[in-house]
Design an enzyme around this catalytic site. Structure first.
Site, PDB file in Angstrom:
ATOM      1  N   GLY A   1      68.607  32.305  58.176  1.00 30.23           N
ATOM      2  CA  GLY A   1      67.780  32.430  59.366  1.00 30.23           C
ATOM      3  C   GLY A   1      66.436  33.041  59.022  1.00 30.23           C
ATOM      4  O   GLY A   1      65.948  32.926  57.895  1.00 30.23           O
ATOM      5  N   CYS A   2      65.844  33.705  59.985  1.00 31.99           N
ATOM      6  CA  CYS A   2      64.530  34.330  59.814  1.00 31.99           C
ATOM      7  C   CYS A   2      64.542  35.279  58.621  1.00 31.99           C
ATOM      8  O   CYS A   2      65.360  36.193  58.556  1.00 31.99           O
ATOM      9  CB  CYS A   2      64.155  35.089  61.082  1.00 31.99           C
ATOM     10  SG  CYS A   2      62.651  36.069  60.920  1.00 31.99           S
ATOM     11  N   PHE A   3      63.626  35.079  57.682  1.00 32.31           N
ATOM     12  CA  PHE A   3      63.666  35.901  56.470  1.00 32.31           C
ATOM     13  C   PHE A   3      63.287  37.350  56.701  1.00 32.31           C
ATOM     14  O   PHE A   3      63.570  38.210  55.877  1.00 32.31           O
ATOM     15  CB  PHE A   3      62.900  35.297  55.304  1.00 32.31           C
ATOM     16  CG  PHE A   3      61.494  34.803  55.541  1.00 32.31           C
ATOM     17  CD1 PHE A   3      60.645  35.358  56.477  1.00 32.31           C
ATOM     18  CD2 PHE A   3      61.018  33.755  54.772  1.00 32.31           C
ATOM     19  CE1 PHE A   3      59.354  34.890  56.657  1.00 32.31           C
ATOM     20  CE2 PHE A   3      59.722  33.280  54.931  1.00 32.31           C
ATOM     21  CZ  PHE A   3      58.893  33.848  55.878  1.00 32.31           C
TER      22      PHE A   3
END
Length: 162
Positions: free
Chosen positions: A15-17
């Site tokens: 997902g979002c890093f």
């Protein structure tokens, strides 16, 4: 760090890093974390290009760690715990192949450990749906723009986790 050890790399997409980088940054034995992109065909992709879903890249975190201080198996546990590996091409409200669940392995040992870990996780009963995490060879890591590096740490914590 332990004496006479060489550092190793591990690369995860979950997902979002921003959130993923924060989770791994806190692990004792992790020497550094970098937000970036991997798994696509576009060289030197930008965040805007990756978000356009035209590059094939996933948002990833490259973890440099001291194997004398933390095991790859422990990093896999952090990976499974920091996202929902049953969501295909998304995490929470973030949708697209750039948010896919993926383990990029850097060696045959990492591949074996990742596959065994996935099997264990699937049999654990923690997930009502099948795990969709990809396990693929590491490719070129493209460093994300500076403003993405240690994003949550720079902003005093918080989370982008849903």
């Amino acid at each position: 760090m332990g004496e006479n050890t060489s550092l190793e790399k591990a690369t995860f997409g979950a997902g979002c890093f921003w959130h993923v980088e924060e989770e791994f940054r806190r692990v004792p034995g992790v020497v550094s974390t970098l937000a970036g992109y991997m798994g696509g065909w576009k060289e030197h992709p930008t965040y805007e290009e990756v978000c356009s879903k035209t590059t094939g890249h996933a948002e990833v975190v490259e973890v440099t760690f001291d194997p004398a201080a933390v095991t790859y198996d422990h990093l896999l546990r952090v990976f499974w715990d920091c996202h929902d590996p049953t969501q295909l091409n998304r995490q929470g409200p973030d949708i697209g192949t750039n948010y896919r669940s993926v383990i990029f392995y850097h060696s045959p040992d990492q591949e074996r450990a990742a596959r065994a870990s996935l099997e264990h996780e699937q049999r654990s009963g923690r997930h009502a749906r099948p795990i969709v995490t990809e396990i693929v060879p590491a490719a070129t890591f493209w460093w994300a723009e500076e403003y993405h590096q240690h994003y949550l740490e720079k902003r005093g914590g918080g989370s982008c986790r849903w």
